[in-house]
Design an enzyme around this catalytic site. Structure first.
Site, PDB file in Angstrom:
ATOM      1  N   ASP A 163      42.533  44.611  38.949  1.00  0.00           N
ATOM      2  CA  ASP A 163      41.178  44.105  38.761  1.00  0.00           C
ATOM      3  C   ASP A 163      40.707  44.582  37.387  1.00  0.00           C
ATOM      4  OD1 ASP A 163      41.668  43.703  41.505  1.00  0.00           O
ATOM      5  OD2 ASP A 163      39.536  43.868  41.998  1.00  0.00           O
ATOM      6  N   LYS A 231      36.300  37.206  39.676  1.00  0.00           N
ATOM      7  CA  LYS A 231      35.533  38.146  40.499  1.00  0.00           C
ATOM      8  C   LYS A 231      34.153  38.355  39.891  1.00  0.00           C
ATOM      9  CE  LYS A 231      35.813  43.036  41.953  1.00  0.00           C
ATOM     10  NZ  LYS A 231      36.670  44.247  41.954  1.00  0.00           N
ATOM     11  N   LYS A 267      36.517  36.162  44.211  1.00  0.00           N
ATOM     12  CA  LYS A 267      36.159  37.402  44.894  1.00  0.00           C
ATOM     13  C   LYS A 267      34.725  37.797  44.551  1.00  0.00           C
ATOM     14  CE  LYS A 267      37.342  42.335  45.209  1.00  0.00           C
ATOM     15  NZ  LYS A 267      38.289  43.406  44.800  1.00  0.00           N
TER      16      LYS A 267
END
Length: 331
Positions: A163, A231, A267
Site C-alpha cells: 500500500d 485506495k 479500497k
C-alpha cells in the site's frame, strides 16, 4: 485460498497499450487528465445518498456481513506495534470468532514493513495476505530511493501486497508526470526474483485532494501507471473514506475497465466502523461495478474496528440477541 489478481489478457493489454500516447509526456498527460468530464458534485452526492438508503433483508444481510468480513484488511499501524500484537491480530484474522469457526477469515493483515516477516510466519498457510504500507507512509515525504528501498524491503520480507501513498504535494502542484513515474517505479519495486510481484494499492489521501475533479484525475493517473487497487486514505487524517468519494472512484474504475479491459480494485479506508456503513459500500459496488467486483480480489475495507461490529451483528442474527461487551477483542 490465496487471493490472486489475474494477469491482463492479450486484448486488455493491447487496449491499455493503445492509451500509451496519453502518458507519453507531461503535456499529454495533463491534457488527458484535464479533459476528463467534470464531476457533478450535487449529482454525485445525491447518488451516493440514494444508494445508502437501499434496504437489506435478513438473509441478504447475513450474506453481506460474511462478505464484508472476508474483504477486511485488518490493520495495525502504530509506533507501539510489537511482534506479540501483530501475532494476536493475525490470530484474530484467521479466526475472527473463536466460538464459531464458520466465521469468514479476513482478506489481509496490514502492517509496517518491519513487521511483515512476523505476520507472514504467524499466518502460515491460512491464505490470508500480508499487506504492508510503504513509501514513507502516511505522509509520503521521502526521496524516491528511500521509498523504493522501503518497498523492496517489505516485498523481500514476504509482503503479498504493498500500500503506497502518492506525493500529494506533487499532484496538487500539477506535477502529474512525477506522480505517474513514482507509481510506475514502486510497481517495478514490487517485483520478486521469481517473476511474480506483490500487488500494488495506491493511496490518494482523498481528504487532502480538495476537489472531486482531483479525485477523478488521480484515479485515472494511478490506473494508467499500473495500480492493482486504488485506495482512498491512510486513515491518519481528519477526513478519510466517504461514500461520494468512493462512488466516484468506483465510477472511474468502471470507465477505465470499459476503455482498457483492465480490472482494478477499490479500497475505501478510514472511518468505516459499522455493519450498516459496510453494507452501504457493498451496495455501491454492486450497483456501479456489478458482481465481478464483489470479492476480496477486487474490493477491500481498510477498517479494522469494522470487524468487531460485523461480529456483533453476525452473532445477533444467529442468536437473536447481542453478546456482552467482552464478546470481541478490542484492537
Amino acid at each position: 485460498m490465496p487471493i490472486t489478481v489475474p494477469a491482463y489478457g492479450k486484448e486488455a493489454a493491447g487496449r491499455l497499450a493503445s492509451m500509451a500516447d496519453v502518458t507519453a509526456d507531461d503535456g499529454a498527460l495533463r491534457r488527458f487528465l484535464h479533459g476528463l468530464p467534470g464531476v457533478d458534485e450535487v449529482g454525485l452526492q445525491a447518488r451516493a445518498a440514494t444508494l445508502g438508503t437501499r434496504s437489506i433483508k435478513t438473509t441478504a444481510k447475513a450474506y453481506a456481513i460474511d462478505l464484508a468480513m472476508s474483504m477486511i484488511d485488518l490493520t495495525t499501524l502504530e509506533g507501539a506495534d510489537t511482534p506479540g500484537k501483530v501475532r494476536a491480530l493475525c490470530a484474530k484474522g484467521v479466526h475472527p470468532d473463536p466460538t464459531d469457526r464458520t466465521a469468514p477469515k479476513v482478506a489481509a493483515i496490514c502492517v509496517y514493513p518491519d513487521m511483515v516477516a512476523t505476520a507472514k510466519e504467524a499466518l502460515g498457510d491460512s491464505g490470508i495476505q500480508v499487506a504492508s504500507v510503504a513509501t514513507a507512509f502516511p505522509a509520503g515525504r521521502a526521496a524516491l530511493p528511500v521509498k523504493l528501498a522501503d518497498t523492496r524491503d517489505a516485498v523481500a520480507a514476504g509482503a503479498d501486497e504493498i500500500d503506497m501513498v502518492i506525493d500529494r504535494g506533487a499532484f496538487l502542484s500539477g506535477r502529474y508526470m512525477d506522480v505517474f513515474e513514482e507509481i510506475k517505479a514502486v510497481k517495478e519495486a514490487c517485483a520478486r526474483p521469481d517473476g511474480s510481484a506483490a500487488h500494488l494499492k495506491v493511496i490518494f489521501e482523498t481528504g487532502e485532494l480538495q476537489t472531486y475533479d482531483n479525485v477523478r484525475r488521480v484515479s485515472w493517473l494511478a490506473m494508467l501507471a499500473g495500480a492493482d487497487f486504488i485506495k482512498t486514505s491512510t486513515g491518519k487524517v481528519a477526513v478519510n473514506a466517504t461514500p461520494p468519494v468512493t462512488l466516484l472512484m468506483l465510477e472511474a474504475v468502471r470507465d477505465f475497465h470499459a476503455a482498457t479491459g483492465v480490472q482494478v480494485g477499490v479500497k475505501p479506508a478510514g472511518g468505516i466502523r459499522t455493519t450498516k456503513d459496510a453494507i452501504k459500500y457493498l451496495v455501491m459496488v454492486n450497483e456501479t461495478l456489478g458482481e465481478p467486483w464483489l470479492t476480496a480480489d477486487w474490493f477491500r475495507f481498510g477498517a479494522s474496528s469494522l470487524l468487531n461490529d460485523l461480529l456483533m451483528q453476525r452473532q445477533k442474527l444467529s442468536s437473536g440477541r447481542y453478546s456482552g461487551p467482552d464478546y470481541v477483542t478490542v484492537d
